[in-house]
Write an enzyme that holds these catalytic residues in place. Structure first.
Site, short mmCIF file in Angstrom:
data_model
loop_
_atom_site.label_atom_id
_atom_site.label_comp_id
_atom_site.label_asym_id
_atom_site.label_seq_id
_atom_site.Cartn_x
_atom_site.Cartn_y
_atom_site.Cartn_z
N ASP A 97 0.80 -1.13 0.02
CA ASP A 97 0.10 -0.02 -0.04
C ASP A 97 1.07 1.32 0.02
O ASP A 97 2.11 1.03 -0.21
CB ASP A 97 -0.91 -0.03 1.23
CG ASP A 97 -0.08 -0.19 2.63
OD1 ASP A 97 1.21 -0.03 2.37
OD2 ASP A 97 -0.74 -0.62 3.49
N ASP A 98 0.30 2.38 0.27
CA ASP A 98 1.30 3.52 0.26
C ASP A 98 1.70 4.14 1.52
O ASP A 98 1.94 5.02 2.09
CB ASP A 98 0.24 4.85 -0.53
CG ASP A 98 -0.18 4.48 -1.64
OD1 ASP A 98 0.83 4.08 -2.47
OD2 ASP A 98 -1.40 4.80 -2.05
#
Ligand code: WTA
Length: 692
Positions: free
Chosen positions: A562-563
């Site tokens: 994910d980020d």
């Protein structure tokens, strides 16, 4: 039985000594020097013989029971703790499947206990009163202190009495902004003793981040110190708190009491800015309180602490851990993953501001009656040999750290290591990010003299304790692999569709059933808890990490999908950094990606689009970075600001981070298909500005 169990069963037929594995180089501890990633490094017979889990077979037996009968497995372990009243009929209750209703995890509900009592009173009663609980090593060599279990108990009780006196009650939040002084674990334990919920904020966070956390959890009191010295730098923590309190009061949360410890070696009382009606010197009040304090008995499911962590969106998440399951889980993982014995001296270099400091500086070790070292300073001050100096000084046997520290010390001459004996060491540990095989080898060969197993522990703020970890003495190791799941952990790898995949594979790392140390919710946001962790793959807890499993069943973590970026083992959300950049009046848009970094593991690389007509300048670059330092903290400052006249976006306006990552790592021939971009020229413009 589960897939994983079948899998582990086939693994456990592996011999417990070297040899017999023709396709691999088998190496026994003590004789290793050069080896490949895929080589197996076997524990020596001497090590295994004394280990809690001496063989794969023993692991399998325990693991199997923990999966087939979690209630029996964990309640047997939990019985060795002190409970004022035993838990109810149900040892645990869980729903991890969003399709079946609200996500819910409970362990030992109805059980009445207190984790501070189990850390201190229980150990004193067991005769450990005079054993050293904490060795404190100050920033300057030669400055140190100790607390025995009984002394620690007295100190904790004094603070607990004070907190009660100013009206802190069970369930109230207490925000703690302290460096690695003994007062930090003392504060955590004092809160736990009276049932207050501590929310420790790492003392490297900025005033704005601190304010944000204060506004979110509305504490009764904030506890800090006036300043700290890290290396040769003095950091004025109280000034940061003052600024945070002004900001939080503007958001309607005002704090009546700011308890401040005078850290004399860093700053004198007299030079500290003071607000008479709010600020209280710790040393003026705490020593006057009685050294005993009745325990507030709490339910196993009452909250123990809040700890904010970064996610994919801008707002940090308040991870909530409760008491009973967390207690049982941190103590048990500590004991097995480090093969802890009462004669050990344990040192974890993490700061209590992160989860590692909660579970494996404070709670896990003290629950086991261990002697733990805590270190105020910087690991390379006054020189890169400091860690090994400390190891020799306290005769540390278990040393737990992060790959980023290993890599940074690796850059200096080996002589900084070899000039110290390090003979006391017997187990090493690693956490925070995947440890690359070359760092693993340096740690293993040089620091551990090829005789100490390395526990590469994979876990998260959310998991409370270790999830996938070697058990030293049980399994042969592979450099860079976190090996196998801990007892009770049903780790699975799923594909994009959320289907479990078996054998040699890679995909998304999920967990299929609850474990006692799991977080129970996000503070005041159960919906976000469900959306972030349980909706991506219905039926599972989704970790956010990618993972592969090799043909021998070993797990290899491949990093976040994910980020979220792990910079020096600190978890940073790209969205948080982006919003700090965009808050700069001259910044129109920003996109932050992670790039490989030699020491930090990952570094932050920011693409910044300026407001129309604003020219690029070094000054502006600095002031953008300063914005991030001010809003989050110095540890989140981007390593590079890349000017971007435009960002690569799809026609629907979504930023194509994949392309930005390739540009950031200068893999320009791997940009892939750019034809779907709204404006493909953007890419050429970005490349042209790479070194501006
Ligand atoms: C990463 C820290 C590989 C992972 C305890 C995870 C690791 C994130 C390891 C959690 C490891 C932690 N090998 N990756 N041994 N340990 N990670 O919440 O990406 O600060 O999701 O908890 O760190 O970071 P957090």
């Amino acid at each position: 039985t589960t897939n994983h169990l079948r899998h582990v069963e086939s693994m456990a037929t592996m011999p417990s000594g070297a040899g017999n594995i023709p396709h691999l180089n088998a190496i026994v501890l003590g004789e290793a020097l050069a080896f490949e990633e895929n080589d197996l490094i076997f524990p020596s017979d001497d090590f295994s013989r004394q280990a809690h889990v001496p063989s794969p077979g023993k692991y399998l037996e325990m693991y199997k029971r923990s999966i087939e009968d979690p209630a029996g497995f964990w309640s047997d372990i939990a019985s060795s703790f002190y409970w004022k009243q035993k838990w109810g009929q149900q040892v645990y209750l869980e729903n991890l499947d969003v399709r079946k209703g609200d996500i819910r995890i409970e362990w030992f509900k109805g059980g009445i206990t207190n984790i501070c009592y189990n850390c201190l009173d229980s150990n004193v009663e067991a005769g450990l009163g005079d054993k050293i609980a904490l060795y404190w090593e100050g920033n300057e060599p030669g400055v140190d202190a100790t607390l025995t279990y009984i002394q620690l108990l007295h100190n904790v009780c004094q603070l607990a009495n004070y907190l009660k006196d100013i009206g802190v009650k069970k369930g109230d939040a207490v925000v703690v902004y302290l460096p690695m002084l003994m007062e930090l674990p003392i504060t955590m334990l004092a809160c736990a003793r009276i049932g207050a919920v501590h929310s420790v904020v790492f003392a490297g966070f900025s005033a704005e981040s601190l304010a944000q956390r204060i506004v979110d959890c509305k504490p009764k009191v904030v506890i800090t110190c006036n300043a700290v010295k890290r290396g040769s730098k003095v950091i004025h923590l109280k000034d940061i708190v003052d600024a945070a309190l002004i900001e939080s009061s503007q958001s309607g949360v005002s704090i009546d009491v700011c308890l401040t410890y005078e850290n004399q070696l860093a700053m004198k009382k007299e030079s500290t800015k003071w607000k008479e009606e709010r600020d209280v010197w710790w040393q003026d009040v705490i020593p006057k309180y009685p050294t005993t304090c009745a325990v507030e008995w709490v339910d196993a499911e009452d909250p123990l602490f809040l700890l904010y962590t970064s996610g994919s969106t801008g707002k940090p998440k308040g991870v909530v851990h409760t008491t009973g399951g967390y207690m049982v889980y941190t103590a048990t993982t500590f004991k097995y993953a480090f093969d802890y014995k009462p004669s050990d001296i344990y040192w974890c270099t993490a700061d209590c501001g992160w989860i590692t400091g909660h579970s494996y500086v404070t709670y896990g070790p003290l629950l086991n009656g261990a002697s733990a070292v805590i270190f105020e300073g910087a690991p390379n001050y006054p020189n890169p040999g400091r860690c090994w100096d400390i190891v020799d000084k306290y005769q540390v046997t278990i040393f737990y750290t992060a790959p980023t520290l290993v890599r940074s010390l690796m850059r200096d001459s080996d002589e900084y290591v070899t000039r110290y004996s390090r003979k006391s060491l017997r187990v090493l540990g690693s956490v925070g990010e995947p440890i690359n095989p070359s760092a693993w080898r340096w740690f293993f060969n040089l620091v551990g003299d090829s005789k100490c197993p390395i526990s590469d522990t994979w876990w998260q703020t959310e998991t409370g304790g270790f999830m996938i970890t070697p058990l030293p003495g049980a399994w042969p190791q592979k450099p860079g692999s976190a090996t196998f799941p801990f007892f009770g952990v049903q780790a699975v790898i799923v594909d994009e569709k959320g289907v479990e995949i078996e054998g040699e594979c890679s995909g998304y790392l999920c967990v299929k059933s609850s474990w006692p140390g799991a977080f129970r919710t996000l503070y005041c946001d159960h919906e976000r808890y469900e959306t972030t962790y349980f909706k991506p793959f219905p039926g599972y807890y989704f970790s956010g990490d990618g993972c592969s499993r090799d043909k021998d069943g070993y797990h290899w973590l491949t990093g976040r999908v994910d980020d979220v970026i792990n910079v020096s083992g600190h978890r940073i959300g790209t969205a948080e950094v982006e919003s700090a950049l965009v808050s700069h009046p001259q910044c129109a848009e920003a996109a932050v990606v992670g790039v490989e970094h030699e020491v930090k593991g990952q570094g932050l690389y920011a693409f910044v689009t300026l407001v129309e007509g604003v020219p690029y300048s070094e000054e502006l670059r600095k002031s953008l970075i300063l914005n991030v330092r001010k809003q989050i903290g110095a540890f989140a400052a981007p390593d590079k600001v890349h000017w971007a006249p435009g960002l690569p976006k799809t026609r629907s306006g979504k930023i194509m981070r994949r392309i930005l990552r390739k540009i950031a790592s200068r893999q320009l021939d791997e940009l892939g298909d750019t034809s779907t971009l709204a404006d493909p020229n953007v890419v050429d413009q970005l490349i042209a500005l790479a070194d501006v």
